[in-house]
Design a protein around this motif. Structure first.
Motif, PDB file in Angstrom:
ATOM      1  N   PRO A   1       2.508  -0.213   0.054  1.00  0.00           N
ATOM      2  CA  PRO A   1       1.631  -0.603  -1.059  1.00  0.00           C
ATOM      3  C   PRO A   1       0.334  -1.240  -0.579  1.00  0.00           C
TER       4      PRO A   1
ATOM      5  N   ILE B   1       2.094   7.815  -2.527  1.00  0.00           N
ATOM      6  CA  ILE B   1       3.119   7.395  -3.487  1.00  0.00           C
ATOM      7  C   ILE B   1       3.642   8.607  -4.260  1.00  0.00           C
TER       8      ILE B   1
ATOM      9  N   TYR C   1       3.848  -3.518  -4.747  1.00  0.00           N
ATOM     10  CA  TYR C   1       3.479  -2.340  -5.544  1.00  0.00           C
ATOM     11  C   TYR C   1       2.852  -2.791  -6.862  1.00  0.00           C
TER      12      TYR C   1
ATOM     13  N   HIS D   1       0.454   1.982  -8.904  1.00  0.00           N
ATOM     14  CA  HIS D   1       1.469   2.724  -8.148  1.00  0.00           C
ATOM     15  C   HIS D   1       2.546   3.256  -9.084  1.00  0.00           C
TER      16      HIS D   1
END
Length: 217
Positions: free
Chosen positions: A158, A164, A186, A190
């Motif tokens: 992240p 992702i 995150y 995300h």
């Protein structure tokens, strides 16, 4: 105004995180931030790097970089910062989804790993969990975390540019029916990217933890 401590395993303030968590708590709650690495020099932080086969965590530094950390070496610093900040607040949150059963505390302390595990177990039914973690080496560490749940895992950090979407899509191909972004780093962006890539429900650690903290507040 009620005060809740956010204790990160990296450095505070977590300007990448608190703006997304604060709306869940309301205007009458103030975050007091602390970090396990706040009082350490660059060289001291480098010394916390994991040795081979050590349990590894990763967290954000104040300058936006990230650092890999040995859990064993990190724990005394995390404990010390928590003990200091507890005096200023009514409750605290460990800002990491790792497992910290030895941490001592005098006031209510939320552990994100417990919140996530119980949340997932409550909603997954007969499905398969797809977990996204920051580091490849953390994938092997997940086996015991989720108990008997069917589990598939991928890594995507992240804290830098990462795929992702690719990680989420790979989990769906492996049979995942529910995704969890297993790190407090995150973001909601995300989560949206993972959802768009798969059409699956996605649990974001920071919002799940913030909702739980709101109950204490």
């Amino acid at each position: 105004m009620k005060k809740i401590a956010l204790v990160t395993i990296g450095q505070s303030p977590r300007v990448d995180m608190t703006p997304e968590m604060r709306p869940f708590l309301g205007a009458d709650v103030e975050f007091v931030e602390a970090g396990a690495l706040d009082s350490l020099s660059t060289e001291q932080i480098k010394a916390l790097a994991p040795d081979p086969d050590e349990q590894t965590y990763v967290s954000r530094l104040r300058n936006g970089d990230s650092a890999k950390l040995s859990k064993r070496k990190l724990l005394p610093h995390l404990q010390a910062e928590l003990q200091k900040v507890e005096k200023l607040v009514s409750s605290s949150i460990i800002v990491c989804t790792g497992h910290f059963p030895t941490i001592q505390h005098e006031k209510p302390l939320l552990f994100p790993d417990k919140i996530l595990c119980h949340f997932v177990q409550a909603v997954i039914g007969d499905g398969t969990l797809g977990a996204i973690v920051p580091l490849e080496e953390q994938i092997q560490q997940l086996a015991g975390k989720w108990g008997e749940l069917p589990l598939v895992s991928e890594a995507a950090t992240p804290y830098a540019s990462s795929d992702i979407e690719g990680a989420a899509a790979a989990l769906k191909q492996q049979g995942a029916t529910l995704l969890v972004l297993d790190c407090m780093g995150y973001t909601n962006a995300h989560k949206q990217r993972a959802q768009a890539a798969t059409g699956l429900p996605v649990i974001l650690a920071r919002s799940a933890v913030a909702r739980a903290a709101a109950e204490l507040a």
